[in-house]
Design an enzyme around this catalytic site. Structure first.
Site, PDB file in Angstrom:
ATOM      1  N   ASN A  72      41.164  35.692  57.662  1.00  0.00           N
ATOM      2  CA  ASN A  72      40.074  34.924  58.254  1.00  0.00           C
ATOM      3  C   ASN A  72      39.264  34.130  57.249  1.00  0.00           C
ATOM      4  O   ASN A  72      38.641  33.132  57.586  1.00  0.00           O
ATOM      5  CB  ASN A  72      39.147  35.844  59.060  1.00  0.00           C
TER       6      ASN A  72
ATOM      7  N   CYS B 132      30.956  37.688  59.136  1.00  0.00           N
ATOM      8  CA  CYS B 132      30.559  39.084  59.334  1.00  0.00           C
ATOM      9  C   CYS B 132      29.906  39.661  58.095  1.00  0.00           C
ATOM     10  O   CYS B 132      29.246  40.657  58.152  1.00  0.00           O
ATOM     11  CB  CYS B 132      31.761  39.923  59.704  1.00  0.00           C
TER      12      CYS B 132
END
Ligand code: PLP
Length: 813
Positions: free
Chosen positions: A209, A387
């Site tokens: 990611n 995140c």
């Protein structure tokens, strides 16, 4: 507090510090009084109008119109419960099964291999819990540290954290091992081969990611299956692979593959887990028996149908672009970024990455600086992964072994596979628009290598890196500069300032010499030697110039000191040993008035609950006491003291604050008799029960938010009722120029731009009384909360921040 503002209570608009400390209402009561919180967000959302450039699709995507239409239909028209036997239920059930069939076609499996979940994290739980429970029941002899749970070192945190949690909770007690990756982010196959046979589960990812790096799944499969006599459960996180690589899961021996809807134009809260036949599968959520009993709970029909619509669009192949087209888009973005940041370094090889992710660093420019600049220009990108955006570096890049500075400066830019050529053109234009700001403020060197006057750095600047501070003084008239306690991570930035502003560096000095790790004065002196005037080149070991001129001596209070003149200021040196052998401090004086003392490691702001000294082994208490006594003779109790170590982000201290905040220092500062007796007390952390909460970093500020923040809807009222209020814009100058606060707040006069690096200087020179109401503004409210904390600590009584900063500001009454 909020209620009081809303009801236009003038008295409360000028609340004092004490009143603020004791809010009359509990936070939950106050929250109730807020107006519709959705309105301002909706009003300001401008991605659809192309006013905002959204390049953070790996974090999440906007729901496409046809997809949103399906979700909306399922919420308002075909809203039946799929478990109901009436027609509304039957229709809803049919839509779920249609979505399952479409998903199966896209990922290459049978519909019955698919379980709909709330997202990838739930899919990961199901896979891991299913595997570990099976091991526990069928092979209890394997539940020990001689067996392994393997995961890729660059895996999304959902994987290692889930392994850790359930390994402990289910008492599997296996050893959890990260599979190393090489510089390209590719998994170490030999490592896997070595540990496979004794592994209980292997977790890898198809596409990363942060970098877009993809793994060669067939090679991985070969290694995993050949090096183990039994079929070790293998999970492949496919979240970032969907629509970016071809998947045909049934032709592989992958046991589990989680997917997530919101990463590909479906809403948040829907995902799916592919489970291969005969793989262990335990209900992670038990209940009414939905999803064949594997995942109970009424199905998220709007989400599932919307996800189904995405799969149908993928199969139509019209909206979604081919890999070739996506590669052209990537090249166009890469060329534009290279034009804007000439020193750009790519943190991954394009050859090994899907085309929709670009991860880069620019030497000497932190990811925060780039993020702030991009955000001010309405370009949304991310530092590392969304995140983990509170951490300063990327664990993915660290695992790949890229140089440390690249990891600290990493910026990720990601677009979606349904992006259009028009959008890419628009994004490139927007990125190009920041080029002048970058050059003007010298964040990157432009061709002219000239910093615009309005952005030129000047005055006293406090640069912070981790817990350490470097102080810089630049006199804009004489273009002379002094650097105190430089830090390795600042060398590039300081060098750029010197080059862009044509500065003469009078000295690069260190007030103490114990921090080998952070010290870089010698390096910086070498790098900047061309800018150091000849007569200042000969220095002692601390970097202090060995001048001979008359004006280098000064008498204060009957004692003689050496001083260094930098433009309009004199820096007077006085020895302050104690914490380490050779330590000194500096008085910064202008027109015979001491403005601030830079005291290096002599004092540390705050730290009520810590040992008095940073390095207790080296402390010489007698010398330390003499140093404090000298400091006390030279400065008043409320003179600001700049320090080189400030883990609590308090920016400075004063003798008065030091005595109240660090009671263990008081005897040394006040009582001539006590010295050695206090050693034990000074060297151990105090047990004072009144210790405030320790503040680390910018994230643990929730209590402070409660204390200082005003909701955006009362800001105009606050400004109207407090005409003398001062608005401080804490953003960097280039951010301020891109989004003007004066018009946003309808101010009759300009806000004062005080970046956090200049806050100490602002307070030092401030002509505003402690009663002056101050409204501190920044992009998200984090810097302004910190600023409020700093200003309140020194005595300002009415300092406020805006909830959520400019990001959530709603000027509509
Ligand atoms: N795996 C990867 C690679 C991701 O990028 C993400 C989200 O960032 C997840 C797992 C978690 O997905 P979800 O948000 O659907 O739980």
């Amino acid at each position: 507090m909020v209620n009081d503002f809303v009801s236009n209570n003038k008295k409360n608009l000028q609340m004092t510090k004490d009143e603020k400390k004791e809010p009359k209402q509990k936070p939950h009561q106050r929250r109730k009084s807020l107006r519709d919180p959705f309105f301002p967000i909706f009003r300001r959302s401008s991605i659809r109008n192309n006013e905002e450039v959204y390049l953070d699709n790996n974090a999440t995507t906007m729901v496409l119109d046809p997809v949103a239409e399906v979700a909306s239909n399922l919420m308002q028209i075909s809203f039946g419960n799929p478990s109901s036997s009436h027609i509304a239920g039957v229709r809803a059930k049919h839509l779920i099964e249609s979505s399952r069939a479409l998903a199966a076609e896209v990922i290459g499996c049978e519909p019955n291999n698919i379980i709909f979940t709330s997202g990838a994290t739930e899919g990961i739980q199901t896979a891991i819990v299913s595997t570990l429970l099976t091991v526990k029941h069928n092979f209890p002899e394997k539940c020990n540290e001689d067996h392994y749970l393997l995961y890729g070192a660059t895996e999304h945190k959902a994987v290692p954290n889930t392994l850790q949690h359930w390994n402990h909770a289910l008492q599997i007690n296996a050893t959890i091992l990260a599979i190393p990756v090489d510089l390209n982010g590719l998994l170490d196959l030999e490592f896997i081969a070595r540990y496979s046979a004794k592994s209980l589960m292997i977790c890898t990812m198809a596409v990363n990611n942060e970098t877009g790096v993809f793994q060669d799944l067939s090679k991985l499969e070969q290694v995993i299956r050949q090096s183990s006599t039994y079929e070790v459960p293998w999970m492949v996180d496919c979240v970032q692979a969907l629509a970016k690589t071809d998947l045909c899961l049934s032709q592989t021996s992958i046991n589990y593959a989680p997917f997530s809807g919101h990463k590909l134009y479906a809403p948040k809260g829907v995902g799916l887990l592919y489970v291969r036949e005969d793989s262990p599968c335990t209900p992670f959520i038990a209940g009414g028996g939905q999803e064949s009993g594997i995942r109970s709970g009424t199905e998220n029909t709007p989400g599932i149908a919307a996800f189904g619509k995405v799969f149908s669009l993928l199969l139509e192949k019209q909206l979604f672009k081919t890999e070739e087209t996506l590669k052209l888009y990537r090249q166009q973005l890469a060329d534009t970024l290279t034009e804007v940041f000439p020193g750009i370094v790519w943190n991954h090889s394009f050859k090994h990455s899907v085309p929709t992710t670009l991860n880069f660093s620019v030497k000497g420019v932190s990811s925060k600086e780039v993020m702030d600049l991009f955000d001010a220009a309405a370009i949304r990108v991310s530092a590392g992964s969304a995140c983990s955006s509170s951490t300063a570096r990327s664990f993915v890049l660290d695992a790949m072994g890229v140089p440390s500075w690249q990891s600290e400066s990493a910026i990720r830019l990601s677009f979606g596979p349904a992006t259009s050529q028009d959008q890419i053109d628009y994004y490139c234009t927007a990125i190009r628009s920041i080029k002048p700001a970058l050059a003007h403020c010298c964040l990157v060197l432009s061709d002219s290598r000239e910093m615009a006057n309005s952005y030129a750095q000047s005055g006293l600047i406090e640069l912070r890196l981790d817990d350490h501070c470097c102080w810089v003084y630049i006199d804009s008239n004489s273009k002379q500069m002094l650097i105190i306690d430089p830090l390795a991570g600042l060398v590039e930035r300081l060098s750029r300032w010197v080059e862009c502003q044509h500065l003469s560096v009078m000295a690069v000095i260190e007030t103490h010499q114990s921090e080998g790790l952070h010290s870089c004065a010698t390096l910086l002196r070498n790098v900047l030697s061309y800018s150091i005037p000849k007569q200042y080149q000969r220095t002692d070991e601390c970097g202090w110039p060995l001048q001979t001129e008359q004006d280098s001596k000064i008498e204060i209070g009957g004692s003689c000191f050496t001083q260094l003149t930098v433009g309009d200021s004199q820096f007077v040196r006085f020895d302050t040993p104690g914490v380490a052998q050779s330590c000194f401090s500096l008085l910064m004086r202008q027109r015979q008035v001491t403005k601030i003392a830079i005291v290096g490691r002599l004092l540390q702001p705050g730290c009520q609950n810590k040992c008095a000294f940073p390095n207790e082994q080296e402390v010489n208490l007698k010398q330390y006491k003499q140093s404090l006594t000298l400091l006390r003779q030279l400065v008043s109790d409320d003179c600001l003291l700049g320090c080189s170590y400030d883990p609590d982000q308090l920016f400075f201290t004063t003798l008065a604050l030091a005595m109240t905040e660090r009671p263990m220092l008081t005897p040394l500062l006040c009582d001539e008799q006590k010295t050695q007796k206090n050693v034990d007390h000074l060297l151990s952390p105090t047990k004072d029960s009144r210790q405030p909460k320790e503040l680390k970093g910018l994230v643990q500020l929730t209590d402070l938010e409660e204390k200082f923040s005003l909701p955006s809807e009362v800001i105009l009222e606050f400004l109207r009722q407090n005409e003398q209020a001062v608005v401080l814009d804490l953003r960097e100058a280039y951010e301020s120029d891109m989004a003007d606060i004066k018009s946003l707040f309808n101010l009759s006069r300009a806000a004062i731009n005080v970046p956090l690096t200049k806050l100490t200087e602002f307070i030092m020179n401030s002509e505003y009384g402690f009663d002056t109401p101050m409204l501190l503004v920044c992009r998200t409210g984090k810097r302004s909360i910190l600023g409020c904390q700093v200003m309140e600590r020194v005595g300002y009584k009415s300092v406020y921040s805006i909830v959520g900063g400019i990001a959530l500001y709603n000027s509509q009454p």
